[in-house]
Design a protein around this motif. Sequence first.
Motif, PDB file in Angstrom:
ATOM      1  N   TYR A 180     189.280 124.408  -2.156  1.00 12.32           N
ATOM      2  CA  TYR A 180     189.827 125.339  -1.172  1.00 12.32           C
ATOM      3  C   TYR A 180     190.294 124.591   0.084  1.00 12.32           C
ATOM      4  CZ  TYR A 180     190.409 129.623   1.421  1.00 12.32           C
ATOM      5  OH  TYR A 180     190.941 130.647   2.141  1.00 12.32           O
ATOM      6  N   LYS A 181     189.477 123.639   0.501  1.00 14.36           N
ATOM      7  CA  LYS A 181     189.872 122.834   1.665  1.00 14.36           C
ATOM      8  C   LYS A 181     191.148 122.050   1.370  1.00 14.36           C
ATOM      9  CE  LYS A 181     185.217 122.461   3.493  1.00 14.36           C
ATOM     10  NZ  LYS A 181     183.996 121.665   3.612  1.00 14.36           N
ATOM     11  N   GLU A 182     191.234 121.588   0.129  1.00 10.17           N
ATOM     12  CA  GLU A 182     192.428 120.850  -0.281  1.00 10.17           C
ATOM     13  C   GLU A 182     193.664 121.760  -0.225  1.00 10.17           C
ATOM     14  OE1 GLU A 182     192.776 117.715  -0.703  1.00 10.17           O
ATOM     15  OE2 GLU A 182     194.856 117.784  -1.388  1.00 10.17           O
ATOM     16  N   LEU A 183     193.443 123.041  -0.585  1.00 10.50           N
ATOM     17  CA  LEU A 183     194.538 124.011  -0.562  1.00 10.50           C
ATOM     18  C   LEU A 183     195.090 124.160   0.865  1.00 10.50           C
ATOM     19  CD1 LEU A 183     196.111 126.316  -2.108  1.00 10.50           C
ATOM     20  CD2 LEU A 183     194.343 127.850  -1.277  1.00 10.50           C
ATOM     21  N   VAL A 184     194.178 124.266   1.817  1.00  7.83           N
ATOM     22  CA  VAL A 184     194.602 124.408   3.212  1.00  7.83           C
ATOM     23  C   VAL A 184     195.327 123.143   3.680  1.00  7.83           C
ATOM     24  CG1 VAL A 184     193.800 124.698   5.593  1.00  7.83           C
ATOM     25  CG2 VAL A 184     192.780 126.052   3.762  1.00  7.83           C
ATOM     26  N   LEU A 185     194.786 121.982   3.275  1.00 10.97           N
ATOM     27  CA  LEU A 185     195.435 120.722   3.662  1.00 10.97           C
ATOM     28  C   LEU A 185     196.847 120.627   3.081  1.00 10.97           C
ATOM     29  CD1 LEU A 185     192.434 118.230   3.306  1.00 10.97           C
ATOM     30  CD2 LEU A 185     193.563 118.939   5.424  1.00 10.97           C
ATOM     31  N   LYS A 186     196.981 121.134   1.852  1.00  3.08           N
ATOM     32  CA  LYS A 186     198.313 121.127   1.221  1.00  3.08           C
ATOM     33  C   LYS A 186     199.280 122.014   1.990  1.00  3.08           C
ATOM     34  CE  LYS A 186     197.216 120.035  -3.587  1.00  3.08           C
ATOM     35  NZ  LYS A 186     197.054 120.575  -4.946  1.00  3.08           N
ATOM     36  N   MET A 187     198.760 123.153   2.441  1.00  2.00           N
ATOM     37  CA  MET A 187     199.609 124.047   3.253  1.00  2.00           C
ATOM     38  C   MET A 187     200.042 123.342   4.529  1.00  2.00           C
ATOM     39  SD  MET A 187     197.697 127.714   2.953  1.00  2.00           S
ATOM     40  CE  MET A 187     198.723 128.598   4.095  1.00  2.00           C
ATOM     41  N   GLN A 188     199.100 122.631   5.110  1.00  2.00           N
ATOM     42  CA  GLN A 188     199.424 121.929   6.362  1.00  2.00           C
ATOM     43  C   GLN A 188     200.425 120.807   6.132  1.00  2.00           C
ATOM     44  OE1 GLN A 188     195.403 121.072   7.672  1.00  2.00           O
ATOM     45  NE2 GLN A 188     195.352 122.907   8.971  1.00  2.00           N
ATOM     46  N   ARG A 189     200.446 120.310   4.890  1.00  5.05           N
ATOM     47  CA  ARG A 189     201.443 119.278   4.561  1.00  5.05           C
ATOM     48  C   ARG A 189     202.776 119.905   4.155  1.00  5.05           C
ATOM     49  NH1 ARG A 189     196.999 116.390   1.920  1.00  5.05           N
ATOM     50  NH2 ARG A 189     197.638 117.276  -0.069  1.00  5.05           N
ATOM     51  N   GLY A 190     202.775 121.249   4.075  1.00  5.05           N
ATOM     52  CA  GLY A 190     204.024 121.967   3.772  1.00  5.05           C
ATOM     53  C   GLY A 190     204.326 122.087   2.295  1.00  5.05           C
ATOM     54  N   GLU A 191     203.282 121.983   1.446  1.00  8.85           N
ATOM     55  CA  GLU A 191     203.527 122.078  -0.001  1.00  8.85           C
ATOM     56  C   GLU A 191     203.700 123.542  -0.404  1.00  8.85           C
ATOM     57  OE1 GLU A 191     200.924 119.829  -2.533  1.00  8.85           O
ATOM     58  OE2 GLU A 191     200.850 118.175  -1.077  1.00  8.85           O
ATOM     59  N   GLU A 192     204.833 123.813  -1.006  1.00  9.69           N
ATOM     60  CA  GLU A 192     205.205 125.196  -1.312  1.00  9.69           C
ATOM     61  C   GLU A 192     204.230 125.871  -2.271  1.00  9.69           C
ATOM     62  OE1 GLU A 192     209.038 127.530  -3.057  1.00  9.69           O
ATOM     63  OE2 GLU A 192     209.359 125.547  -2.207  1.00  9.69           O
ATOM     64  N   SER A 193     203.732 125.108  -3.245  1.00 10.37           N
ATOM     65  CA  SER A 193     202.822 125.694  -4.242  1.00 10.37           C
ATOM     66  C   SER A 193     201.553 126.234  -3.561  1.00 10.37           C
ATOM     67  CB  SER A 193     202.447 124.654  -5.305  1.00 10.37           C
ATOM     68  OG  SER A 193     201.811 123.554  -4.667  1.00 10.37           O
ATOM     69  N   ALA A 194     201.104 125.552  -2.510  1.00 12.49           N
ATOM     70  CA  ALA A 194     199.905 125.995  -1.801  1.00 12.49           C
ATOM     71  C   ALA A 194     200.164 127.319  -1.085  1.00 12.49           C
ATOM     72  CB  ALA A 194     199.483 124.926  -0.787  1.00 12.49           C
ATOM     73  N   TYR A 195     201.340 127.420  -0.497  1.00 13.96           N
ATOM     74  CA  TYR A 195     201.701 128.683   0.168  1.00 13.96           C
ATOM     75  C   TYR A 195     201.730 129.819  -0.850  1.00 13.96           C
ATOM     76  CZ  TYR A 195     202.954 126.341   4.496  1.00 13.96           C
ATOM     77  OH  TYR A 195     202.908 125.639   5.662  1.00 13.96           O
ATOM     78  N   GLN A 196     202.301 129.493  -2.014  1.00 13.91           N
ATOM     79  CA  GLN A 196     202.425 130.523  -3.043  1.00 13.91           C
ATOM     80  C   GLN A 196     201.047 131.015  -3.485  1.00 13.91           C
ATOM     81  OE1 GLN A 196     205.590 131.656  -3.741  1.00 13.91           O
ATOM     82  NE2 GLN A 196     204.310 133.297  -4.562  1.00 13.91           N
ATOM     83  N   MET A 197     200.105 130.077  -3.577  1.00 18.29           N
ATOM     84  CA  MET A 197     198.747 130.460  -3.995  1.00 18.29           C
ATOM     85  C   MET A 197     198.108 131.397  -2.966  1.00 18.29           C
ATOM     86  SD  MET A 197     197.049 127.053  -5.647  1.00 18.29           S
ATOM     87  CE  MET A 197     195.481 127.853  -5.983  1.00 18.29           C
ATOM     88  N   VAL A 198     198.287 131.069  -1.705  1.00 20.99           N
ATOM     89  CA  VAL A 198     197.718 131.905  -0.642  1.00 20.99           C
ATOM     90  C   VAL A 198     198.394 133.272  -0.629  1.00 20.99           C
ATOM     91  CG1 VAL A 198     197.442 132.125   1.866  1.00 20.99           C
ATOM     92  CG2 VAL A 198     197.004 129.958   0.749  1.00 20.99           C
ATOM     93  N   MET A 199     199.690 133.259  -0.847  1.00 21.36           N
ATOM     94  CA  MET A 199     200.442 134.523  -0.912  1.00 21.36           C
ATOM     95  C   MET A 199     199.924 135.388  -2.048  1.00 21.36           C
ATOM     96  SD  MET A 199     203.110 135.076   1.066  1.00 21.36           S
ATOM     97  CE  MET A 199     203.872 136.158  -0.107  1.00 21.36           C
ATOM     98  N   ASP A 200     199.742 134.754  -3.202  1.00 21.22           N
ATOM     99  CA  ASP A 200     199.284 135.506  -4.380  1.00 21.22           C
ATOM    100  C   ASP A 200     197.901 136.090  -4.138  1.00 21.22           C
ATOM    101  OD1 ASP A 200     201.622 134.838  -5.598  1.00 21.22           O
ATOM    102  OD2 ASP A 200     200.788 133.202  -6.810  1.00 21.22           O
TER     103      ASP A 200
END
Lengths: 239, 193
Positions: free
Chosen positions: B10-30
């Motif tokens: 989960y922490k990695e997911l947030v870090l990915k969002m902070q790096r601007g990775e689209e897949s991470a945003y999509q996961m949070v959106m879903d």
Amino acid sequence: MNKEQIIDYLYGGLDEGTRERFELEVEQNPALAQELEELRQVRRFLTQSEDVEPAEVTPSRTKKGITFRSRWWSMAATFLFLMIAGKLLGIQLEMQQQGIVLSYGSPTERNLGWQEVDIKELVAKLEKLDEKIQTMPDTTAISAMMAGQMARHSGKYQIPASDLKSLRAQQADLARQTSDQIQLQQQAYIQEVVNDLIQYWDTRRTEDIQLINAGLDNIAQSIQFNDKELLSFQSSENL
Amino acid sequence: MEADFESPAYKELVLKMQRGEESAYQMVMDQYGKRVYNFAMRYANDDHFASEVVQQTFIQVFEKIDQLKDPSKLKSWLYRIASNNCISQGRSMSRRRKVEVDQALMHVADAPSPSHHMERKELKELVLNILQLIPPEQRQVIIMKEYEGLKFREIADILNTSENTIKARMYYGLDAMKKIMIRKNLNKDLYYE
């Protein structure tokens, strides 16, 4: 029993000892028991609202930024809003010879070759002409003036009668020439003003015709026939 | 399925969002798109309102993700943004919509009778309409607790107040609903299966 404890009891937040004491009090307090039952009813009532599936409007992040799958009506509403806002803010959209012109502020002026300064100049010329006509001396007045001068001179210097007759003829000639000269100047001036007026109206008419043509061209361009349609049209004509 | 906010993934997911990775945003959106929508829908009982709140919330999440220092706080942070958007959007809610809600509630007062068994859809609309009648700060707490399954501690964190304040709002909110239901003659036999 305070409100926080009632809520804690309802949501299972009391430790075992506190809960037992609370339940003992509920048994001995019918008003509290009724209140708890009513609050439970409200909670059961709330469960009647199930989750719903969200609408299609879902934001997503792309490399270009945040985008939305918007609905047609929201785009239409945005367009309408921009139209109204543009009108209120004084943004003008109009078609000119050069194409579509977007401008801000008061409506754009079409350049017809005649600016305000030209019109003012024309009016000034007309006023000047009117003034000249009003003050124009006529031949009778000039003759009378010159005759008076000649009479005064003849009396002073004793001019012979024959010479006086000749001088009077010259005076009449001079007066006529002066009058003709003034009339010629006035005619030239009037002609100049009339020419300016004709030019002004011609320019306006030409500009109007050009604008109408440009509008017709735009309409024609907007009706785009593709080759297939043209061929189809031609073949139907041949039939 | 509830995410484990303390997990490394989960922490990695947030870090990915902070790096601007689209897949991470999509996961949070879903995971949270539907939750935010339903939260806002219950807050205002208006589809357009809820859609606007979803849009505004995720725009702000995307724009301000760098400000989130503790990845385990993502859920609270997201609900706080959604909650603030509900309040600001509610203030600008059209007068026409408020009149519509009032009319719907007048209709509620007339419809039920002891022999009338309401349809599920009717009941759902009734719940949403009655929620609109209680103060927003109490409504938010009830929605977060009853529908979003948040703990009182989490709600207090989201709304930046004490846990006892949240419990008091919960009590007053339920109590207000109870009084409305009694006033509207909403007998328990009317809606319980």
